[in-house]
Write a protein that holds these residues in place. Structure first.
Motif, short mmCIF file in Angstrom:
data_model
loop_
_atom_site.label_atom_id
_atom_site.label_comp_id
_atom_site.label_asym_id
_atom_site.label_seq_id
_atom_site.Cartn_x
_atom_site.Cartn_y
_atom_site.Cartn_z
N ASP A 1 19.53 8.92 -7.41
CA ASP A 1 19.91 9.15 -6.01
C ASP A 1 18.69 9.50 -5.17
O ASP A 1 18.54 9.03 -4.04
CB ASP A 1 20.96 10.25 -5.90
N GLU A 2 17.81 10.34 -5.71
CA GLU A 2 16.61 10.72 -4.96
C GLU A 2 15.64 9.55 -4.85
O GLU A 2 14.96 9.39 -3.82
CB GLU A 2 15.92 11.91 -5.64
N LEU A 3 15.58 8.71 -5.88
CA LEU A 3 14.76 7.49 -5.78
C LEU A 3 15.21 6.64 -4.61
O LEU A 3 14.38 6.15 -3.82
CB LEU A 3 14.85 6.68 -7.07
N ARG A 4 16.51 6.45 -4.46
CA ARG A 4 17.04 5.65 -3.35
C ARG A 4 16.68 6.28 -2.01
O ARG A 4 16.31 5.58 -1.06
CB ARG A 4 18.56 5.51 -3.46
N VAL A 5 16.79 7.60 -1.93
CA VAL A 5 16.44 8.28 -0.69
C VAL A 5 14.98 8.02 -0.33
O VAL A 5 14.64 7.70 0.82
CB VAL A 5 16.71 9.80 -0.80
N GLN A 6 14.09 8.14 -1.33
CA GLN A 6 12.65 7.96 -1.06
C GLN A 6 12.32 6.52 -0.73
O GLN A 6 11.52 6.26 0.17
CB GLN A 6 11.84 8.46 -2.26
N ARG B 1 0.83 -1.21 0.00
CA ARG B 1 0.00 0.00 0.00
C ARG B 1 0.87 1.26 0.00
O ARG B 1 0.53 2.26 -0.67
CB ARG B 1 -0.93 0.00 1.22
N GLU B 2 1.99 1.23 0.72
CA GLU B 2 2.87 2.39 0.75
C GLU B 2 3.53 2.63 -0.61
O GLU B 2 3.69 3.79 -1.03
CB GLU B 2 3.94 2.21 1.83
N PHE B 3 3.89 1.57 -1.32
CA PHE B 3 4.45 1.74 -2.66
C PHE B 3 3.40 2.28 -3.62
O PHE B 3 3.71 3.07 -4.52
CB PHE B 3 5.03 0.42 -3.18
N ASP B 4 2.16 1.85 -3.46
CA ASP B 4 1.08 2.36 -4.29
C ASP B 4 0.92 3.86 -4.08
O ASP B 4 0.80 4.63 -5.05
CB ASP B 4 -0.21 1.63 -3.93
N GLN B 5 0.97 4.31 -2.83
CA GLN B 5 0.85 5.74 -2.54
C GLN B 5 2.08 6.50 -3.04
O GLN B 5 1.96 7.64 -3.51
CB GLN B 5 0.65 5.95 -1.03
N TRP B 6 3.26 5.88 -2.95
CA TRP B 6 4.47 6.52 -3.46
C TRP B 6 4.35 6.76 -4.97
O TRP B 6 4.70 7.83 -5.46
CB TRP B 6 5.69 5.64 -3.16
N PHE B 7 3.83 5.78 -5.68
CA PHE B 7 3.68 5.90 -7.14
C PHE B 7 2.76 7.06 -7.49
O PHE B 7 3.01 7.80 -8.44
CB PHE B 7 3.12 4.59 -7.69
N ILE B 8 1.71 7.23 -6.71
CA ILE B 8 0.72 8.28 -6.97
C ILE B 8 1.24 9.66 -6.55
O ILE B 8 1.09 10.64 -7.30
CB ILE B 8 -0.60 7.97 -6.24
N ASN B 9 1.87 9.73 -5.38
CA ASN B 9 2.17 11.02 -4.77
C ASN B 9 3.62 11.50 -4.92
O ASN B 9 3.86 12.72 -4.94
CB ASN B 9 1.83 10.98 -3.27
N LYS B 10 4.56 10.59 -5.02
CA LYS B 10 5.98 10.97 -5.01
C LYS B 10 6.66 10.84 -6.37
O LYS B 10 7.49 11.67 -6.74
CB LYS B 10 6.74 10.11 -3.99
N LEU B 11 6.33 9.78 -7.10
CA LEU B 11 7.00 9.57 -8.39
C LEU B 11 6.83 10.74 -9.35
O LEU B 11 7.80 11.11 -10.04
CB LEU B 11 6.52 8.26 -9.03
N PRO B 12 5.64 11.36 -9.45
CA PRO B 12 5.50 12.49 -10.39
C PRO B 12 6.55 13.58 -10.17
O PRO B 12 7.03 14.17 -11.14
CB PRO B 12 4.09 12.99 -10.12
N GLY B 13 6.92 13.83 -8.92
CA GLY B 13 7.94 14.84 -8.65
C GLY B 13 9.30 14.44 -9.20
O GLY B 13 10.07 15.30 -9.68
#
Length: 259
Positions: A80-85, A58-70
């Protein structure tokens, strides 16, 4: 790049609950189509493992929706930022699951193998012993198991043959929810067209060989998603016929040229 994808998860022949969880996401972006796939293999009494794996999915699903676009706002994808997140995601879930388990007097955890394709590159994070494979001219294991026997093999204390029957072959060095610290492994490579990528829980590959996986997932065989699903189910049923006792899950991604 476009993708043909199928996934299947089976409780198996012994366990009462399926503690595996699978996520597949595709989105059209300014970087073209991107694909995220995650497989988690939970562990713990009764429904605890199921809860652990589902929580991380569920957390990866939310990451895809909310964080990946940035991350996709820049011309060059920021590894590098992907690894941080992703590090932050699994470390937060590690603390959350450990706190919950402590509160009810139990232990729970989950493996994680996460696979992201952006701009014809794949990015993989691995914790535990779920795996990612690539099939092109042959089958290649992309991840390395974080297990006791793999560690002993790396030190030269065990051969591959000895590891297959070692009494501690299923002992994990870390998993999300039951480890004091989490240290994910990362792998990066080219996601070329006409290639198959496979993510699976350990129950999918205990009693079948890499050659048997290769024969079902050679890219030229996988003309559509129905065939991919049929071949996944075929190997799941083969596992069950050979008395595999674990839950059995796999997601298969076939990369294709656009047009």
């Amino acid at each position: 790049m476009i993708y043909k994808i199928a996934a299947h998860s089976d409780v198996g022949i012994v366990k009462k609950t399926n503690q595996d969880s699978v996520l597949v996401k595709i989105a059209q972006t300014n970087h073209g189509k991107v694909c995220l796939c995650v497989v988690c293999d939970g562990m713990g009494g009764l429904a605890d493992g199921e809860l652990a794996s589902a929580t991380v999915i569920r957390e990866f699903d939310q990451w895809f929706i909310n964080k990946l676009p940035g991350l996709l706002e820049t011309p060059e994808f920021p590894m590098d930022e992907l690894r941080v997140q992703w590090d932050d995601l699994v470390m937060r879930q590690n603390k959350k699951l450990a706190k919950y388990a402590s509160g009810i007097g139990t232990r729970m955890g989950t493996t994680v193998v996460a696979f992201l394709v952006v701009d014809d590159k794949y990015y993989i994070m691995n914790i535990g012993d779920s795996r990612a494979y690539m099939v092109s001219d042959a089958i290649y294991q992309l991840t390395k198991d974080q297990t006791y026997v793999q560690y002993e093999m790396d030190l030269g204390h065990l051969t591959w043959e000895q590891a297959q029957t070692h009494p501690q072959r299923n002992v994990l060095l870390q998993c999300v929810g039951a480890s004091d610290e989490i240290h994910p492994d990362y792998f990066v490579g080219d996601a070329n067209p006409d290639t198959t990528f496979i993510l699976c829980s350990d129950g999918f590959r205990h009693v079948i060989s890499p050659d048997e996986i290769y024969e079902k997932f050679r890219p030229e065989l996988l003309e559509n998603e129905d065939i991919i699903l049929q071949n996944i189910v075929s190997l799941v049923e083969l596992n069950k016929s050979r008395k595999e006792v674990d839950n059995i899950s796999a997601a298969v991604i076939r990369t294709c040229r656009e047009g």
